[in-house]
Design a protein around this motif. Structure first.
Motif: not given
Lengths: 176, 179
Positions: A29, A71, A73, A166, A168, A170, B20, B91, B121, B123
């Motif tokens: 991540f 994935q 975003f 933020v 992100t 994955s 992560g 987040f 998403t 984590m």
């Protein structure tokens, strides 16, 4: 009682479905709040410059046959000193900036009309076969393709004009 | 039929070190909200029905949180959303000037019929084997109305432009990832 499963692969009893994968072996991540900004160089014209959005992650596949489910975003915004039309693109690239997923640069993946300030999140998904057991980097890159009017136009990643956000990414190694 | 029961899945040679990084997925929980919600609050408030609780099987597990939320607001108003673990905002972006630190924003300069489905998403590493609740909270920036799963102009009146607006859904999915 604690149990631990150490495996090379996880697959359904009848095998992996065509075009898909089995179980998830590992997850990586990544996230960023670091802004990336591109000022459009020619209002009324087109810009082919592609730049890093600062969103990336690196995974080392356990098997060269594994697939990586990507994935991401990506937060993005367009800001102008007058309401106008603006267009941009996002790409999933490898560590050498080669585009893995994304249309031609003149395909306006992101488009806003009659906006002086617009912010949103763009989801990107890809099931990729890197065919390696070496570290493989996935990064998101962007292009501020077109701006119709105004005199000061910016495409900003990780900034929503009135908020800080933020982005992100994955990476899931999927057994093949 | 075969069934595998375990509370940790990792590659045979172990996990690559670093932040992560996680292994296989042990369990998944999800909630979907299909009704609508409206608030005029300028402080973060819970979105009813948009929370999910997971109890990690190990304290070193990580939780991959996947959120999709459909939000609307009046023309040229700002609506914010924030991911919450328990009562803690997580987040969110860095502090910068007077900007609000949020997970997401919804805004449209000229359209009150919009209902943005926004996704992200995260984590998380809650470091516990106790139940952990993840939820979404929303607020208006300074005034106006924040709507969830419907546009602001949608009055259920059955006529006019708003009759083309949609009823949408929002969801939170959490996955326990082996640490």
């Amino acid at each position: 009682m604690s149990s631990e499963l150490r495996v090379d692969k996880i697959v359904p009893v009848d095998g992996v479905p065509t075009g898909g994968g089995g179980g998830v072996i590992q997850v990586v991540f990544g996230s960023t709040t670091a802004q990336a900004i591109r000022t459009h160089p020619s209002i009324g014209g087109y810009d082919t410059h592609v730049f890093d959005t600062n969103l990336s992650a690196t995974i080392t596949p356990k098997f060269s046959t594994s697939k990586i489910f990507v994935q991401a975003f990506q937060n993005y915004s367009f800001i102008n000193n007058s309401s106008t039309q603006m267009q941009g693109n996002l790409y999933i690239c490898d560590g050498n900036n080669n585009i893995i997923d994304g249309r031609d640069i003149d395909f306006d993946m992101l488009r806003v009309k009659n906006q002086a300030a617009f912010a949103a999140i763009c989801p990107l998904q890809l099931l990729h076969s890197p065919n390696t057991t070496s570290a493989f980097t996935y990064k998101i890159r962007a292009n501020f393709y077109y701006c119709e009017g105004g005199s000061s136009a910016q495409m900003i990643l990780q900034n929503g004009n009135r908020e800080n956000t933020v982005s992100t990414i994955s990476l899931m190694e999927i057994s093949a | 039929m075969s069934e595998l029961r375990t509370n940790r899945i990792v590659p045979r040679d172990g996990l690559t070190s670093g932040t992560g990084i996680g292994g296989g997925i042990i369990q998944v929980k999800s909630v979907t909200k299909t009704d609508t919600f409206t608030t005029q609050s300028t402080s973060l408030v819970d979105v009813p029905g948009l929370s999910v609780t997971i109890t990690p099987t190990r304290s070193d597990s990580k939780i991959l949180v996947m959120v999709s939320i459909a939000m609307g607001q009046p023309t040229a108003n700002f609506s914010y959303g924030c991911l919450i673990r328990g009562s803690t905002r997580i987040f969110v972006g860095d502090t910068r000037g007077n900007r609000a630190n949020m997970s997401l924003m919804s805004y449209d300069a000229s359209n009150t019929g919009i209902c943005n489905l926004q996704s992200f998403t995260h984590m998380d590493a809650p470091a516990t084997t106790s139940a952990v609740t993840y939820k979404m909270q929303v607020r208006c920036a300074t005034s106006g109305t924040t709507t969830v799963n419907r546009s602001h102009r949608d009055t259920d009146g059955g006529g006019g432009a708003d009759s083309y607006d949609t009823n949408q859904a929002s969801s939170i999915t959490v996955m326990e990832v082996s640490g």
